[in-house]
Scaffold this motif. Structure first.
Motif, PDB file in Angstrom:
ATOM      1  N   MET A 280      -5.030   7.827  -0.181  1.00  0.00           N
ATOM      2  CA  MET A 280      -4.041   7.776  -1.262  1.00  0.00           C
ATOM      3  C   MET A 280      -3.022   8.914  -1.179  1.00  0.00           C
ATOM      4  O   MET A 280      -2.324   9.199  -2.150  1.00  0.00           O
TER       5      MET A 280
ATOM      6  N   VAL B 282      -2.367   4.900 -10.508  1.00  0.00           N
ATOM      7  CA  VAL B 282      -2.733   3.840  -9.567  1.00  0.00           C
ATOM      8  C   VAL B 282      -2.096   2.568 -10.116  1.00  0.00           C
ATOM      9  O   VAL B 282      -2.643   1.922 -11.015  1.00  0.00           O
TER      10      VAL B 282
ATOM     11  N   PHE C 117      -4.758  -1.968  -1.674  1.00  0.00           N
ATOM     12  CA  PHE C 117      -5.402  -0.775  -2.208  1.00  0.00           C
ATOM     13  C   PHE C 117      -6.518  -0.288  -1.289  1.00  0.00           C
ATOM     14  O   PHE C 117      -6.718   0.918  -1.131  1.00  0.00           O
TER      15      PHE C 117
ATOM     16  N   ILE D 123      -1.689  -0.684 -10.448  1.00  0.00           N
ATOM     17  CA  ILE D 123      -2.324  -1.971 -10.142  1.00  0.00           C
ATOM     18  C   ILE D 123      -1.352  -3.147 -10.271  1.00  0.00           C
ATOM     19  O   ILE D 123      -1.441  -4.108  -9.488  1.00  0.00           O
TER      20      ILE D 123
ATOM     21  N   THR E  11       2.260   1.729  -3.385  1.00  0.00           N
ATOM     22  CA  THR E  11       1.218   2.193  -4.302  1.00  0.00           C
ATOM     23  C   THR E  11       0.966   3.681  -4.137  1.00  0.00           C
ATOM     24  O   THR E  11       0.837   4.425  -5.124  1.00  0.00           O
TER      25      THR E  11
ATOM     26  N   ALA F 148       0.824  -1.210   0.000  1.00  0.00           N
ATOM     27  CA  ALA F 148       0.000   0.000   0.000  1.00  0.00           C
ATOM     28  C   ALA F 148       0.859   1.261   0.000  1.00  0.00           C
ATOM     29  O   ALA F 148       0.570   2.221  -0.735  1.00  0.00           O
TER      30      ALA F 148
END
Length: 348
Positions: free
Chosen positions: A292, A37, A284, A39, A27, A24
């Motif tokens: 975020m 983002v 996520f 993935i 990310t 996380a």
């Protein structure tokens, strides 16, 4: 459920959450600097686990072929971009960075083949050596040509890249699942609770990497340049900071964290070529809890997801993922209500 069972579930949840912390935080790091983002972060973690398993089996992992493929594609994309803009003199530098360096790393791994069975530390180092170039190469091939696109378009491209990597992973690694040897067989007894050494290593790794990122962003010039890029890309350009370079550094750090995550989780979970999606999606959820943007919030959110997953599996293992992923709905609704909205305008 008594207190002992709750304690065991909590420790298992924190161990899982520690893995999600690494994914996380990586990310969020990539998103804040590049607006992507990412993935495929979980896919890279899965590839790292599969790579380590191949080293334990004393065979050359498919990651080597994957890196060679990505290096050739990235070199072609960079060379065409430089030729199109009339920057011919920079082609040798591009060849060195995008082709020669990744191929050199693959060559080192190939030459070290007789030593695969000698040391776990060597296998881990070789795994990271192969995994770290993946994200920067993907950045050059896929994301940098559309760096100024909207966040939604970048998300759609990121999702398409994930499915592409799943197919490539099947080709290079095969359909078999793997589980690697634990780094230690130590078991600590804390009253009625047994804490394995592997679980302790996972928790320590999450703390160490979080602390390293804190010092990196607060006390190094490179970290401050990444923070400046995350706050305002245009302002960073005016200050002489190249967003492309900041993005490359973010992808390198993210790829390293994905590799460490895969290495740590491989001894406690069976990993397949497509396992990375669920790992990344759970992380996520934790990143969304942190908005975020907040690293402390992301750490807390990832740990919460791990503990929730552990307790949900105890009550009903079939509904574990449903319970965890259902968190996204109220969290996104709350974020939408609480956040300030503004219209996006295309830059002239």
């Amino acid at each position: 459920m008594d207190l002992n069972i709750a304690s065991i579930l909590a420790i298992d949840g924190v161990a899982s959450g520690a893995i999600y912390v690494l994914i996380a935080v990586g990310t969020v790091l990539i998103f804040t600097v590049t607006r992507v983002v990412f993935i495929p972060f979980g896919d890279i973690a899965a590839f790292a686990a599969l790579t380590l398993a191949a080293f334990e089996a004393r065979t050359l992992p498919g990651t080597g072929g994957l890196v060679v493929l990505l290096a050739c594609l990235a070199t072609a994309v960079e060379a065409m971009s430089l030729l199109r803009h009339g920057r011919h003199r920079e082609i040798p530098r591009a060849l060195a960075y995008y082709l020669a360096l990744p191929l050199a790393l693959v060559a080192i791994v190939w030459l070290a083949r007789p030593l695969y069975g000698e040391s776990m530390v060597l296998r881990i180092a070789l795994t990271l050596m192969l995994v770290v170039p993946i994200a920067p190469l993907l950045d050059r091939i896929v994301y940098r040509p559309i760096a100024d696109a909207s966040v939604l378009l970048l998300l759609i491209v990121s999702m398409a890249l994930h499915f592409t990597l799943v197919g490539i992973g099947l080709v290079f690694f095969g359909p078999e699942g793997v589980r690697t040897q634990p780094m230690t067989d130590t078991v600590l007894e804390l009253g009625p609770i047994l804490l394995t050494g592997q679980t302790l290593i996972i928790m320590i790794a999450a703390v160490v990497f979080s602390a390293m990122l804190y010092f990196f962003f607060d006390y190094t010039l490179t970290g401050k340049s990444l923070r400046a890029t995350a706050v305002n890309r245009t302002g960073a350009r005016l200050m002489g900071i190249r967003p492309e370079r900041s993005g490359a550094i973010a992808y390198i750090i993210g790829s390293l964290m994905a590799g460490v995550s895969g290495i740590l989780i491989a001894p406690v979970n069976t990993i397949f070529y497509d396992t990375g999606f669920l790992l990344g999606l759970r992380a996520f959820v934790g990143a969304i809890i942190g908005g975020m943007v907040s690293y402390p919030g992301t750490v807390a959110g990832a740990l919460f997801v791990g503990v929730l997953e552990s307790f949900a599996a105890f009550y009903n293992s079939a509904l574990r993922d449903v319970i965890v992923f259902s968190l996204l709905i109220p969290i996104l609704i709350w974020r939408s209500i609480a956040s300030f909205h503004h219209e996006e305008h295309d830059e002239e």
